[in-house]
Scaffold this motif. Structure first.
Motif, PDB file in Angstrom:
ATOM      1  N   UNK A 162     -38.344  48.455   1.347  1.00  0.00           N
ATOM      2  CA  UNK A 162     -37.273  48.035   2.207  1.00  0.00           C
ATOM      3  C   UNK A 162     -35.219  48.118   1.380  1.00  0.00           C
ATOM      4  N   UNK A 163     -35.456  47.876  -0.266  1.00  0.00           N
ATOM      5  CA  UNK A 163     -33.852  48.302  -0.474  1.00  0.00           C
ATOM      6  C   UNK A 163     -33.471  49.999  -0.427  1.00  0.00           C
ATOM      7  N   UNK A 164     -33.628  50.449  -0.813  1.00  0.00           N
ATOM      8  CA  UNK A 164     -33.196  52.066  -1.425  1.00  0.00           C
ATOM      9  C   UNK A 164     -33.875  52.914   0.385  1.00  0.00           C
ATOM     10  N   UNK A 165     -34.836  52.712   0.692  1.00  0.00           N
ATOM     11  CA  UNK A 165     -35.015  52.675   2.349  1.00  0.00           C
ATOM     12  C   UNK A 165     -35.266  54.631   1.633  1.00  0.00           C
ATOM     13  N   UNK A 166     -35.375  55.042   1.302  1.00  0.00           N
ATOM     14  CA  UNK A 166     -35.623  56.499   0.738  1.00  0.00           C
ATOM     15  C   UNK A 166     -37.188  56.900   0.046  1.00  0.00           C
TER      16      UNK A 166
END
Ligand SMILES: [Zn+2]
Length: 242
Positions: A162-166
């Protein structure tokens, strides 16, 4: 040397019996009225039986239907004979026909209904409370259906961070975290504020941004023992009462 009891109903014969409930009515005029009525309407009869099953008033044993002890006791608590007899429907239908033919006053019928419901309600309220036992008669078939709880495994490797979405997430020994933890830094530990979180609870946190109401926190800095966990804008965890 003895007679045998009447055959138990099956669903089919019970439906049939409801259609022709008038057959058990002694009064000839009433019986005539009930011929076309029975208990319930054609569209509602199957639902009535389903309701009896759902409330555990009746149960299936193979194809046959039997009253449960709860059902028998319920009938026993209804003191007013009229309420549990098919005559009531017959009487109403009979009067409705008379109204149709102009032989009975509609407003008087309404008054009678109001009076009857008022009296019945009063007598039920004033009766001593009777407790109906609620026995869950578990059939082997139901038992079998109840056991395998669908516990869908969460595939973290297919869940986005959910944070970097990568990057995708991964499950470690002590936490669920970003597969690029060194670069991204996102993780949710299994043990949080002294409570062990389930993977489902962590999944809720990640996908919905918050958990359901949780209990059993023992090491929260402000002493909270229960509350809702939220993922903050900085992707840290926050426990609040609600
Ligand atoms: Zn990440």
């Amino acid at each position: 040397g003895k007679t045998s009891p009447p055959k138990p109903y099956t669903e089919a014969t019970l439906l049939r019996a409801m259609e022709t409930a008038g057959k058990q009515v002694d009064d000839e005029e009433l019986r005539e009225m009930m011929k076309n009525n029975g208990i319930g309407r054609p569209s509602t009869r199957a639902n009535i039986i389903e309701t009896l099953f759902r409330r555990k008033y009746i149960e299936r044993k193979k194809k046959n239907i039997f009253a449960t002890s709860t059902g028998v006791e319920l009938i026993d608590t209804i003191q007013d004979e009229l309420l549990k007899s098919p005559e009531l429907t017959g009487e109403w239908e009979s009067k409705l026909r008379k109204i149709e033919r102009g032989e009975y006053d509609a407003s008087q019928f309404k008054e009678e209904l109001i009076e009857m419901v008022t009296n019945l309600t009063r007598s039920v309220i004033n009766e001593k409370a009777k407790v109906i036992s609620f026995q869950e008669e578990i059939q082997p078939k139901q038992k079998k259906e109840a056991t395998p709880r669908k516990n869908v495994a969460i595939i973290w490797e297919e869940t986005d961070c959910p944070k970097c979405k990568e990057n995708k997430l991964m499950k470690g020994k002590t936490a669920i975290g970003c597969s690029n933890y060194k670069g991204c830094g996102f993780k949710i530990p299994f043990l949080l504020f002294g409570k062990k979180l389930t993977e489902k609870q962590i999944h809720d946190l990640i996908t919905k941004g918050k958990s359901s109401k949780l209990k059993g926190f023992t090491e929260h800095p402000e002493g909270l023992s229960e509350g809702i966990l939220r993922l903050t804008n900085d992707f840290l965890l926050d426990l609040k009462i609600d």
